[in-house]
Motif scaffolding. Structure first.
Motif, PDB file in Angstrom:
ATOM      1  N   GLU A   6       0.779  -1.090   0.108  1.00  0.00           N
ATOM      2  CA  GLU A   6       0.005   0.052  -0.127  1.00  0.00           C
ATOM      3  C   GLU A   6       0.925   1.359   0.295  1.00  0.00           C
ATOM      4  O   GLU A   6       1.969   1.231   0.537  1.00  0.00           O
ATOM      5  N   SER A   7       0.264   2.201  -0.598  1.00  0.00           N
ATOM      6  CA  SER A   7       1.109   3.586  -0.556  1.00  0.00           C
ATOM      7  C   SER A   7       0.008   4.754  -0.440  1.00  0.00           C
ATOM      8  O   SER A   7      -1.056   4.571  -0.860  1.00  0.00           O
ATOM      9  N   GLY A   8       0.513   6.075  -0.347  1.00  0.00           N
ATOM     10  CA  GLY A   8      -0.372   7.156  -0.349  1.00  0.00           C
ATOM     11  C   GLY A   8      -0.872   7.684   1.048  1.00  0.00           C
ATOM     12  O   GLY A   8      -1.700   8.704   0.653  1.00  0.00           O
ATOM     13  N   GLY A   9      -0.706   7.046   2.051  1.00  0.00           N
ATOM     14  CA  GLY A   9      -1.284   7.724   3.250  1.00  0.00           C
ATOM     15  C   GLY A   9      -0.579   9.058   3.471  1.00  0.00           C
ATOM     16  O   GLY A   9       0.495   9.386   2.969  1.00  0.00           O
ATOM     17  N   GLY A  10      -0.981   9.414   4.733  1.00  0.00           N
ATOM     18  CA  GLY A  10      -0.455  10.873   5.164  1.00  0.00           C
ATOM     19  C   GLY A  10      -1.330  11.435   6.005  1.00  0.00           C
ATOM     20  O   GLY A  10      -2.549  10.984   6.512  1.00  0.00           O
ATOM     21  N   LEU A  11      -1.086  12.871   6.326  1.00  0.00           N
ATOM     22  CA  LEU A  11      -1.783  13.694   7.199  1.00  0.00           C
ATOM     23  C   LEU A  11      -2.595  14.496   6.226  1.00  0.00           C
ATOM     24  O   LEU A  11      -2.082  15.094   5.393  1.00  0.00           O
ATOM     25  N   LEU A  20      -5.358   6.162  -1.980  1.00  0.00           N
ATOM     26  CA  LEU A  20      -4.432   5.073  -1.624  1.00  0.00           C
ATOM     27  C   LEU A  20      -4.339   4.287  -2.812  1.00  0.00           C
ATOM     28  O   LEU A  20      -5.265   4.024  -3.581  1.00  0.00           O
ATOM     29  N   SER A  21      -2.871   3.583  -2.640  1.00  0.00           N
ATOM     30  CA  SER A  21      -2.786   2.523  -3.858  1.00  0.00           C
ATOM     31  C   SER A  21      -2.301   1.378  -3.340  1.00  0.00           C
ATOM     32  O   SER A  21      -1.819   1.243  -2.317  1.00  0.00           O
ATOM     33  N   CYS A  22      -2.670  -0.023  -3.787  1.00  0.00           N
ATOM     34  CA  CYS A  22      -2.330  -1.128  -3.663  1.00  0.00           C
ATOM     35  C   CYS A  22      -1.669  -1.815  -4.814  1.00  0.00           C
ATOM     36  O   CYS A  22      -2.399  -1.994  -5.945  1.00  0.00           O
ATOM     37  N   ALA A  23      -0.396  -2.143  -4.673  1.00  0.00           N
ATOM     38  CA  ALA A  23       0.370  -2.830  -5.727  1.00  0.00           C
ATOM     39  C   ALA A  23       0.508  -4.444  -5.333  1.00  0.00           C
ATOM     40  O   ALA A  23       0.977  -4.677  -4.428  1.00  0.00           O
ATOM     41  N   GLY A  24      -0.144  -5.262  -6.439  1.00  0.00           N
ATOM     42  CA  GLY A  24      -0.107  -6.529  -6.145  1.00  0.00           C
ATOM     43  C   GLY A  24       0.541  -7.186  -7.141  1.00  0.00           C
ATOM     44  O   GLY A  24       1.018  -6.841  -8.273  1.00  0.00           O
ATOM     45  N   SER A  25       1.413  -8.304  -6.456  1.00  0.00           N
ATOM     46  CA  SER A  25       1.984  -9.363  -7.304  1.00  0.00           C
ATOM     47  C   SER A  25       1.953 -10.809  -6.795  1.00  0.00           C
ATOM     48  O   SER A  25       1.204 -11.019  -5.803  1.00  0.00           O
ATOM     49  N   GLY A  26       1.686 -11.825  -7.589  1.00  0.00           N
ATOM     50  CA  GLY A  26       1.383 -13.076  -7.438  1.00  0.00           C
ATOM     51  C   GLY A  26      -0.124 -13.412  -7.401  1.00  0.00           C
ATOM     52  O   GLY A  26      -0.348 -14.686  -6.926  1.00  0.00           O
ATOM     53  N   TYR A  94      -4.653   1.557   6.794  1.00  0.00           N
ATOM     54  CA  TYR A  94      -5.535   1.029   5.714  1.00  0.00           C
ATOM     55  C   TYR A  94      -4.796  -0.039   5.008  1.00  0.00           C
ATOM     56  O   TYR A  94      -3.318   0.221   4.845  1.00  0.00           O
ATOM     57  N   TYR A  95      -5.274  -0.999   5.099  1.00  0.00           N
ATOM     58  CA  TYR A  95      -4.619  -2.425   4.495  1.00  0.00           C
ATOM     59  C   TYR A  95      -5.637  -2.690   2.981  1.00  0.00           C
ATOM     60  O   TYR A  95      -6.739  -2.933   3.039  1.00  0.00           O
ATOM     61  N   CYS A  96      -4.769  -3.224   2.306  1.00  0.00           N
ATOM     62  CA  CYS A  96      -5.396  -4.225   1.202  1.00  0.00           C
ATOM     63  C   CYS A  96      -5.469  -5.565   1.307  1.00  0.00           C
ATOM     64  O   CYS A  96      -4.416  -5.899   2.024  1.00  0.00           O
ATOM     65  N   GLN A  97      -6.232  -6.355   0.941  1.00  0.00           N
ATOM     66  CA  GLN A  97      -6.305  -7.760   1.090  1.00  0.00           C
ATOM     67  C   GLN A  97      -6.668  -8.444  -0.059  1.00  0.00           C
ATOM     68  O   GLN A  97      -7.654  -8.021  -0.712  1.00  0.00           O
ATOM     69  N   VAL A  98      -6.079  -9.682  -0.391  1.00  0.00           N
ATOM     70  CA  VAL A  98      -6.742 -10.527  -1.483  1.00  0.00           C
ATOM     71  C   VAL A  98      -6.702 -11.967  -0.864  1.00  0.00           C
ATOM     72  O   VAL A  98      -5.883 -12.533  -0.082  1.00  0.00           O
ATOM     73  N   ARG A  99      -7.704 -12.589  -1.407  1.00  0.00           N
ATOM     74  CA  ARG A  99      -7.740 -13.907  -0.969  1.00  0.00           C
ATOM     75  C   ARG A  99      -7.425 -14.987  -2.229  1.00  0.00           C
ATOM     76  O   ARG A  99      -8.249 -14.915  -3.127  1.00  0.00           O
ATOM     77  N   ASP A 104      -5.904 -15.775   2.996  1.00  0.00           N
ATOM     78  CA  ASP A 104      -5.856 -14.232   3.006  1.00  0.00           C
ATOM     79  C   ASP A 104      -4.425 -13.627   3.157  1.00  0.00           C
ATOM     80  O   ASP A 104      -3.547 -14.028   3.835  1.00  0.00           O
ATOM     81  N   TYR A 105      -4.116 -12.727   2.083  1.00  0.00           N
ATOM     82  CA  TYR A 105      -2.814 -11.913   1.990  1.00  0.00           C
ATOM     83  C   TYR A 105      -3.168 -10.489   2.303  1.00  0.00           C
ATOM     84  O   TYR A 105      -4.163  -9.841   1.749  1.00  0.00           O
ATOM     85  N   TRP A 106      -2.351  -9.924   3.091  1.00  0.00           N
ATOM     86  CA  TRP A 106      -2.264  -8.702   3.662  1.00  0.00           C
ATOM     87  C   TRP A 106      -1.044  -7.602   3.198  1.00  0.00           C
ATOM     88  O   TRP A 106      -0.150  -8.162   3.229  1.00  0.00           O
ATOM     89  N   GLY A 107      -1.513  -6.554   3.002  1.00  0.00           N
ATOM     90  CA  GLY A 107      -0.120  -5.617   2.683  1.00  0.00           C
ATOM     91  C   GLY A 107       0.151  -5.093   4.291  1.00  0.00           C
ATOM     92  O   GLY A 107      -0.359  -5.589   5.327  1.00  0.00           O
ATOM     93  N   GLN A 108       1.223  -4.149   4.190  1.00  0.00           N
ATOM     94  CA  GLN A 108       1.756  -3.977   5.665  1.00  0.00           C
ATOM     95  C   GLN A 108       1.160  -2.780   6.051  1.00  0.00           C
ATOM     96  O   GLN A 108       1.066  -2.404   7.329  1.00  0.00           O
ATOM     97  N   GLY A 109       0.249  -1.960   5.306  1.00  0.00           N
ATOM     98  CA  GLY A 109      -0.803  -0.970   5.700  1.00  0.00           C
ATOM     99  C   GLY A 109      -0.176   0.338   5.553  1.00  0.00           C
ATOM    100  O   GLY A 109       1.201   0.508   5.362  1.00  0.00           O
TER     101      GLY A 109
END
Length: 116
Positions: A6-11, A20-26, A94-99, A104-109
């Motif tokens: 994940e990316s794009g977070g902030g104040l 926010l963006s989530c880049a996935g591989s696999g 904020y987390y992205c998730q894929v099953r 279930d796989y999660w990003g680091q947030g």
């Protein structure tokens, strides 16, 4: 191996927007769909948005409906969460998730803080 980043977070100030963006591989988001969750301090992780496999249909939690919008780029295998009219209560990790294959796989947030 499935990896989500994940990316794009902030104040951000209340009432403003953030994407926010989530880049996935696999794991292809077009095949498996994907979801966004968030977790505020001291609270349980909350599902907020889904984008369905193939059709690209979407669904949202009540707390974000009509303010947040999920989308994906099939070619890049990325997903986005556009957040509008942000409120202090949207502050969370904020987390992205894929099953995939029953797991279930999660990003680091990524941290989103809404404050003036």
């Amino acid at each position: 191996q499935v990896q989500l980043v994940e990316s794009g977070g902030g104040l951000v100030q209340p009432g403003r927007s953030l994407t926010l963006s989530c880049a996935g591989s696999g794991a292809s988001f077009w095949i498996y769909g994907m979801k966004w969750y968030r977790q505020a301090p001291g609270k349980e992780r909350e599902w907020i948005a889904s984008i369905f496999p193939t059709t690209g249909g979407t669904d949202y939690g009540a707390s974000v409906k009509d303010r947040f919008f999920i989308s994906r780029d099939n070619e890049a295998n990325t997903a986005s969460l556009q957040m509008y009219s942000l409120k202090p209560e949207d502050t969370a990790v904020y987390y992205c998730q894929v099953r995939k294959s029953g797991r279930d796989y999660w990003g680091q947030g990524t941290q989103v803080t809404v404050s003036s």
